[in-house]
Motif scaffolding. Sequence first.
Motif, PDB file in Angstrom:
ATOM      1  N   PRO A   1      54.916 -54.188 -22.703  1.00  0.00           N
ATOM      2  CA  PRO A   1      54.656 -53.431 -23.928  1.00  0.00           C
ATOM      3  C   PRO A   1      55.238 -54.056 -25.191  1.00  0.00           C
ATOM      4  O   PRO A   1      54.711 -53.832 -26.292  1.00  0.00           O
ATOM      5  CB  PRO A   1      55.318 -52.072 -23.639  1.00  0.00           C
ATOM      6  N   LEU A   2      56.322 -54.812 -25.066  1.00  0.00           N
ATOM      7  CA  LEU A   2      56.920 -55.461 -26.232  1.00  0.00           C
ATOM      8  C   LEU A   2      56.442 -56.897 -26.378  1.00  0.00           C
ATOM      9  O   LEU A   2      56.106 -57.347 -27.479  1.00  0.00           O
ATOM     10  CB  LEU A   2      58.457 -55.431 -26.136  1.00  0.00           C
ATOM     11  N   SER A   3      56.401 -57.616 -25.276  1.00  0.00           N
ATOM     12  CA  SER A   3      56.047 -59.037 -25.331  1.00  0.00           C
ATOM     13  C   SER A   3      54.604 -59.261 -25.757  1.00  0.00           C
ATOM     14  O   SER A   3      54.266 -60.340 -26.263  1.00  0.00           O
ATOM     15  CB  SER A   3      56.285 -59.697 -23.968  1.00  0.00           C
ATOM     16  N   SER A   4      53.736 -58.259 -25.572  1.00  0.00           N
ATOM     17  CA  SER A   4      52.328 -58.433 -25.932  1.00  0.00           C
ATOM     18  C   SER A   4      52.023 -57.990 -27.355  1.00  0.00           C
ATOM     19  O   SER A   4      50.861 -57.932 -27.758  1.00  0.00           O
ATOM     20  CB  SER A   4      51.426 -57.672 -24.953  1.00  0.00           C
ATOM     21  N   ALA A   5      53.052 -57.694 -28.133  1.00  0.00           N
ATOM     22  CA  ALA A   5      52.849 -57.388 -29.547  1.00  0.00           C
ATOM     23  C   ALA A   5      52.694 -58.694 -30.326  1.00  0.00           C
ATOM     24  O   ALA A   5      53.366 -59.675 -30.035  1.00  0.00           O
ATOM     25  CB  ALA A   5      54.037 -56.591 -30.091  1.00  0.00           C
ATOM     26  N   ASN A   6      51.793 -58.708 -31.288  1.00  0.00           N
ATOM     27  CA  ASN A   6      51.654 -59.877 -32.153  1.00  0.00           C
ATOM     28  C   ASN A   6      52.692 -59.755 -33.263  1.00  0.00           C
ATOM     29  O   ASN A   6      52.526 -59.002 -34.213  1.00  0.00           O
ATOM     30  CB  ASN A   6      50.249 -59.956 -32.733  1.00  0.00           C
TER      31      ASN A   6
ATOM     32  N   TRP B   1      58.057 -45.559 -21.519  1.00  0.00           N
ATOM     33  CA  TRP B   1      57.643 -46.437 -22.621  1.00  0.00           C
ATOM     34  C   TRP B   1      56.907 -45.650 -23.695  1.00  0.00           C
ATOM     35  O   TRP B   1      57.126 -45.865 -24.894  1.00  0.00           O
ATOM     36  CB  TRP B   1      56.773 -47.572 -22.086  1.00  0.00           C
ATOM     37  N   VAL B   2      56.024 -44.756 -23.276  1.00  0.00           N
ATOM     38  CA  VAL B   2      55.314 -43.920 -24.249  1.00  0.00           C
ATOM     39  C   VAL B   2      56.321 -43.095 -25.047  1.00  0.00           C
ATOM     40  O   VAL B   2      56.227 -42.994 -26.279  1.00  0.00           O
ATOM     41  CB  VAL B   2      54.295 -43.011 -23.543  1.00  0.00           C
ATOM     42  N   HIS B   3      57.290 -42.533 -24.353  1.00  0.00           N
ATOM     43  CA  HIS B   3      58.336 -41.752 -25.031  1.00  0.00           C
ATOM     44  C   HIS B   3      59.139 -42.625 -25.988  1.00  0.00           C
ATOM     45  O   HIS B   3      59.507 -42.177 -27.086  1.00  0.00           O
ATOM     46  CB  HIS B   3      59.253 -41.115 -23.988  1.00  0.00           C
ATOM     47  N   HIS B   4      59.403 -43.865 -25.589  1.00  0.00           N
ATOM     48  CA  HIS B   4      60.156 -44.781 -26.457  1.00  0.00           C
ATOM     49  C   HIS B   4      59.445 -44.977 -27.786  1.00  0.00           C
ATOM     50  O   HIS B   4      60.056 -44.866 -28.854  1.00  0.00           O
ATOM     51  CB  HIS B   4      60.364 -46.125 -25.767  1.00  0.00           C
ATOM     52  N   PHE B   5      58.150 -45.268 -27.728  1.00  0.00           N
ATOM     53  CA  PHE B   5      57.418 -45.501 -28.975  1.00  0.00           C
ATOM     54  C   PHE B   5      57.319 -44.224 -29.804  1.00  0.00           C
ATOM     55  O   PHE B   5      57.426 -44.264 -31.036  1.00  0.00           O
ATOM     56  CB  PHE B   5      56.022 -46.059 -28.672  1.00  0.00           C
TER      57      PHE B   5
ATOM     58  N   SER C   1      59.471 -41.853 -29.861  1.00  0.00           N
ATOM     59  CA  SER C   1      60.787 -41.611 -30.463  1.00  0.00           C
ATOM     60  C   SER C   1      61.010 -42.491 -31.684  1.00  0.00           C
ATOM     61  O   SER C   1      61.863 -42.194 -32.520  1.00  0.00           O
ATOM     62  CB  SER C   1      61.894 -41.849 -29.428  1.00  0.00           C
ATOM     63  N   CYS C   2      60.241 -43.583 -31.771  1.00  0.00           N
ATOM     64  CA  CYS C   2      60.292 -44.466 -32.946  1.00  0.00           C
ATOM     65  C   CYS C   2      59.250 -44.047 -33.977  1.00  0.00           C
ATOM     66  O   CYS C   2      58.889 -44.841 -34.865  1.00  0.00           O
ATOM     67  CB  CYS C   2      60.063 -45.919 -32.526  1.00  0.00           C
ATOM     68  N   LYS C   3      58.742 -42.814 -33.848  1.00  0.00           N
ATOM     69  CA  LYS C   3      57.746 -42.269 -34.772  1.00  0.00           C
ATOM     70  C   LYS C   3      56.455 -43.080 -34.762  1.00  0.00           C
ATOM     71  O   LYS C   3      55.823 -43.290 -35.794  1.00  0.00           O
ATOM     72  CB  LYS C   3      58.306 -42.185 -36.209  1.00  0.00           C
ATOM     73  N   GLN C   4      56.075 -43.542 -33.576  1.00  0.00           N
ATOM     74  CA  GLN C   4      54.873 -44.353 -33.439  1.00  0.00           C
ATOM     75  C   GLN C   4      53.949 -43.731 -32.389  1.00  0.00           C
ATOM     76  O   GLN C   4      54.364 -43.519 -31.248  1.00  0.00           O
ATOM     77  CB  GLN C   4      55.241 -45.776 -33.017  1.00  0.00           C
ATOM     78  N   ASP C   5      52.719 -43.411 -32.789  1.00  0.00           N
ATOM     79  CA  ASP C   5      51.769 -42.853 -31.833  1.00  0.00           C
ATOM     80  C   ASP C   5      51.476 -43.871 -30.741  1.00  0.00           C
ATOM     81  O   ASP C   5      51.218 -45.049 -31.021  1.00  0.00           O
ATOM     82  CB  ASP C   5      50.466 -42.485 -32.543  1.00  0.00           C
ATOM     83  N   CYS C   6      51.515 -43.432 -29.502  1.00  0.00           N
ATOM     84  CA  CYS C   6      51.327 -44.335 -28.370  1.00  0.00           C
ATOM     85  C   CYS C   6      50.605 -43.602 -27.253  1.00  0.00           C
ATOM     86  O   CYS C   6      50.830 -42.403 -27.027  1.00  0.00           O
ATOM     87  CB  CYS C   6      52.678 -44.865 -27.876  1.00  0.00           C
ATOM     88  N   LEU C   7      49.725 -44.338 -26.563  1.00  0.00           N
ATOM     89  CA  LEU C   7      48.975 -43.768 -25.461  1.00  0.00           C
ATOM     90  C   LEU C   7      48.771 -44.853 -24.419  1.00  0.00           C
ATOM     91  O   LEU C   7      48.446 -45.991 -24.750  1.00  0.00           O
ATOM     92  CB  LEU C   7      47.611 -43.268 -25.966  1.00  0.00           C
TER      93      LEU C   7
END
Length: 372
Positions: A56-61, A91-95, A97-103
């Motif tokens: 989930p982190l390593s595949s971010a550009n 992981w979904v909860h992590h994002f 919690s960072c105020k980022q919508d995630c699915l």
Amino acid sequence: MGARAQMGKRIAEIGFNAGGGVVNWFPGHMAAATRAIRDRLRLADLVIEVRDARIPLSSANEDLQSLLSCKRRIIALNKKDMANPNIMHRWVHHFESCKQDCLSVNAHSKSSVSQLLALAELKLKEVISREPTLLVMVVGVPNVGKSSLINSIHQIANSRFPVQEKIKHATVGPLPGVTQDIAGYKIANQPSIYVLDTPGVLVPSIPDIETGLKLALTGAIKDSVVGEERIAQYLLAILNSRRTPLHWDHLGNERMQTAPEFDGRNKNIFADSIPKRRRQLNVSDALYIEDLVREVQRTLYLTLKDFEGNLEEEGELESLIDVQLTALRKSFRIPSHRACDEARTMVSKKVLTLFRTGKLGPFIFDNLPNSS
């Protein structure tokens, strides 16, 4: 840095990687494409950033994060069917919690993609004011499933608006300066929401060896850039360090089944790379693959179980991996006349194929931030 993060960094930099250096994967001709994507992103009302659920982190550009952080965005963790479900929700909860919508999604599942589109519509309806037309753009690094997601969106769009045609540059008002080949599909009315089907080529900026190897392992970087054997060694190093094969202990007492020799059909299953067009597997194919997977898992279990060294010692971990690659040669029925280097490459390719098709099980290789 947590213990698991330290372990991952150590694995990435152990001896068999020393000659490879930092993974360099940003061809010069990609620079112009990246600039074009940046321009298009500025016009999008919502961005769906597709990432690989296994990393989930390593595949971010990273090159685009500063721009994406200023946009209305949904992080779609694709290939959830290949990711460890026991960790995925964290992981979904992590994002979130960072105020980022995630699915977490599966791009091949219509219901999963419909859920993603419903969230996109909700986020845009919250902010609709004077704009009659809103644009959603899909971005992501290679091989995270952008094309599969777009294809599923296309099917859903056609079912909702069966007579629609692709919208063109001249039809969509707020697209000044964007190339003529941009097209999209309408997914909602009031407001009219279009998903652009030109996600473009986004090449990852790779900050370190570990991130590069994770991207190579999941197929975001061509195998030829890193080398199949190096990638397979990295996979085995992670599995051994996590003691994953020990979870396959139920296979340890099973009698080793004689796998069928590779005929034309079986060679097609384990081609040098995963075929672009998937062919239907018949019952015989499925049974063959199932037996082969069990044999591979059994081999990895027995070699780790019999290992008397210290997995924390780099040299000893490398020795175990060498033993496993040799043992897997028998599991895959690699003919004895094959040269050692050629056989190791063949074994590496087949191990990677099993992993990338989810046959070895679901995994998540990134560590949750602040986790030990």
